[in-house]
Design an enzyme around this catalytic site. Sequence first.
Site, PDB file in Angstrom:
ATOM      1  N   ASP A  25       0.815  -1.215   0.000  1.00 14.12           N
ATOM      2  CA  ASP A  25       0.000   0.000   0.000  1.00 14.12           C
ATOM      3  C   ASP A  25       0.848   1.263   0.000  1.00 14.12           C
ATOM      4  O   ASP A  25       0.667   2.150  -0.845  1.00 14.12           O
ATOM      5  CB  ASP A  25      -0.941   0.010   1.205  1.00 14.12           C
ATOM      6  CG  ASP A  25      -2.039  -1.029   1.101  1.00 14.12           C
ATOM      7  OD1 ASP A  25      -1.740  -2.157   0.676  1.00 14.12           O
ATOM      8  OD2 ASP A  25      -3.186  -0.718   1.444  1.00 14.12           O
TER       9      ASP A  25
ATOM     10  N   ARG B 271      -0.100   2.287  16.949  1.00 15.17           N
ATOM     11  CA  ARG B 271      -0.476   3.414  16.101  1.00 15.17           C
ATOM     12  C   ARG B 271      -0.259   4.780  16.765  1.00 15.17           C
ATOM     13  O   ARG B 271       0.296   5.694  16.130  1.00 15.17           O
ATOM     14  CB  ARG B 271      -1.925   3.268  15.637  1.00 15.17           C
ATOM     15  CG  ARG B 271      -2.155   2.085  14.699  1.00 15.17           C
ATOM     16  CD  ARG B 271      -1.159   2.062  13.565  1.00 15.17           C
ATOM     17  NE  ARG B 271      -1.419   0.997  12.602  1.00 15.17           N
ATOM     18  CZ  ARG B 271      -0.511   0.144  12.157  1.00 15.17           C
ATOM     19  NH1 ARG B 271       0.736   0.225  12.591  1.00 15.17           N
ATOM     20  NH2 ARG B 271      -0.825  -0.778  11.275  1.00 15.17           N
TER      21      ARG B 271
ATOM     22  N   ASP C  81      -7.383   1.539  11.739  1.00 16.00           N
ATOM     23  CA  ASP C  81      -6.123   2.266  11.781  1.00 16.00           C
ATOM     24  C   ASP C  81      -6.257   3.693  11.283  1.00 16.00           C
ATOM     25  O   ASP C  81      -5.558   4.597  11.752  1.00 16.00           O
ATOM     26  CB  ASP C  81      -5.052   1.528  10.981  1.00 16.00           C
ATOM     27  CG  ASP C  81      -4.434   0.390  11.767  1.00 16.00           C
ATOM     28  OD1 ASP C  81      -4.626   0.347  12.999  1.00 16.00           O
ATOM     29  OD2 ASP C  81      -3.746  -0.453  11.168  1.00 16.00           O
TER      30      ASP C  81
ATOM     31  N   SER D  19      -2.590  -9.464   4.144  1.00 18.70           N
ATOM     32  CA  SER D  19      -1.596  -8.524   4.656  1.00 18.70           C
ATOM     33  C   SER D  19      -1.242  -8.878   6.093  1.00 18.70           C
ATOM     34  O   SER D  19      -1.998  -9.539   6.801  1.00 18.70           O
ATOM     35  CB  SER D  19      -2.141  -7.093   4.594  1.00 18.70           C
ATOM     36  OG  SER D  19      -3.240  -6.938   5.475  1.00 18.70           O
TER      37      SER D  19
END
Length: 419
Positions: A20, A99, A128, A184
């Site tokens: 990505d 995060r 996210d 992923s």
Amino acid sequence: MAEESAKKKRVVLAYSGGLDTSCILVWLKELGFDVICYLANVGQDEDMEAARKKAIALGAEKIHIEDLREQFVTDFVFPAVQANALYEDRYQLGTALARPCIARRQVEIAKREKAEYVSHGATGKGNDQIRFELTFYALYPEVKVIAPWRMPEFYQRFEGRIGLLEYAEKKNIPLPVTKASPYSCDANLMHISYEGGILENPGVLPPEDIFKMTRDPELWPDKPEKIEIEFKRGIPVRVTNLDDKTTKDTPLDLYFYLNELGSRHGIGRIDIVENRFIGMKSRGLYETPGGYILLVSHMDIENVTLDRELRKVKHDLCIKFAEQVYKGFWWAPECEYTRFCIAKSQEDVEGTVTLSLFKGQVYVKARSSKRSLYNEDLVSMDKRGSYNPEDAEGFIKVTALRVKEFYALRSALADRDSD
């Protein structure tokens, strides 16, 4: 004026080197942005130098590679250990905790580089995007966010990861993901998560070779391994292997060693369906070897050092904390307050827990603490201690009062209805 315009077109991209963000880097360049890449080292097994070269080769103006491993453990993972944090009773929040750590440094870089834009590769359907952006707006309120997976000009051009793979082929972007297996993974020193692709069907068995952080069952040792974990204020401060006498007593070394032990014994694997904050259910596979060992041991030392009623209040706060972190509210005032209260509850959580690691399981064998509320003389069946058994009679009668009244009324109403 041209200089001012150039500054406005600078963007700091949270870059992983994966599918990505590699494609997003090239796409942002196509739009005319000067792209500054930022790669956070939070313990993932990644060739940082190769990622640096790749970002520059793809057109990045520069790349910041930041070692955040220790602050990730001390500032984010250890508060979760204190909280026994579990989202929906199972997920240990490995990605959710990383995060705000990653995004905090991204904001610092954006300010330092005088970039008015920040960008990330989170999907428009996941958690996210919320976690990143709530951090951005909390710490850099005036920032502008570029979220490609929410922009029609991006998501209409690229039909999911298959579309990105085709774009990567055209742009000669080397990638480890294939069309045949486009799931992923997200890795940090706390865990690895797997989702997407063939995993999106919750009824499909995952590939046998998917797990990277823990050994498969046929490779588990046939002998248990005994360790001791020492806690102070609810935080692990020392791990000792009772078999080979290995000792680790710094946050990073301690955590990596627990991961090594957990990996060897296949500890911490789960396959779950969870409720995303945005409103849909999703399937995730997680490996959290060291984190699970700490969860079991911390819960045990809490049980001997926390007052019963304090533990109940703290448990409720821990559920709140897990939800706040999962939903991206780390920097929100309610989460700051929750963390403060949980840390306060941990002042007496001190002592050592002895564990046995064997065949995917963590077994508590013993515990000791100078702050233990466990009174052996008081609880012993062979000693009366300071406890008077006759006191139990009044305690039981008072406790039973509301139950007696409830059933007396129910009986009276039943008799009345039968007349």
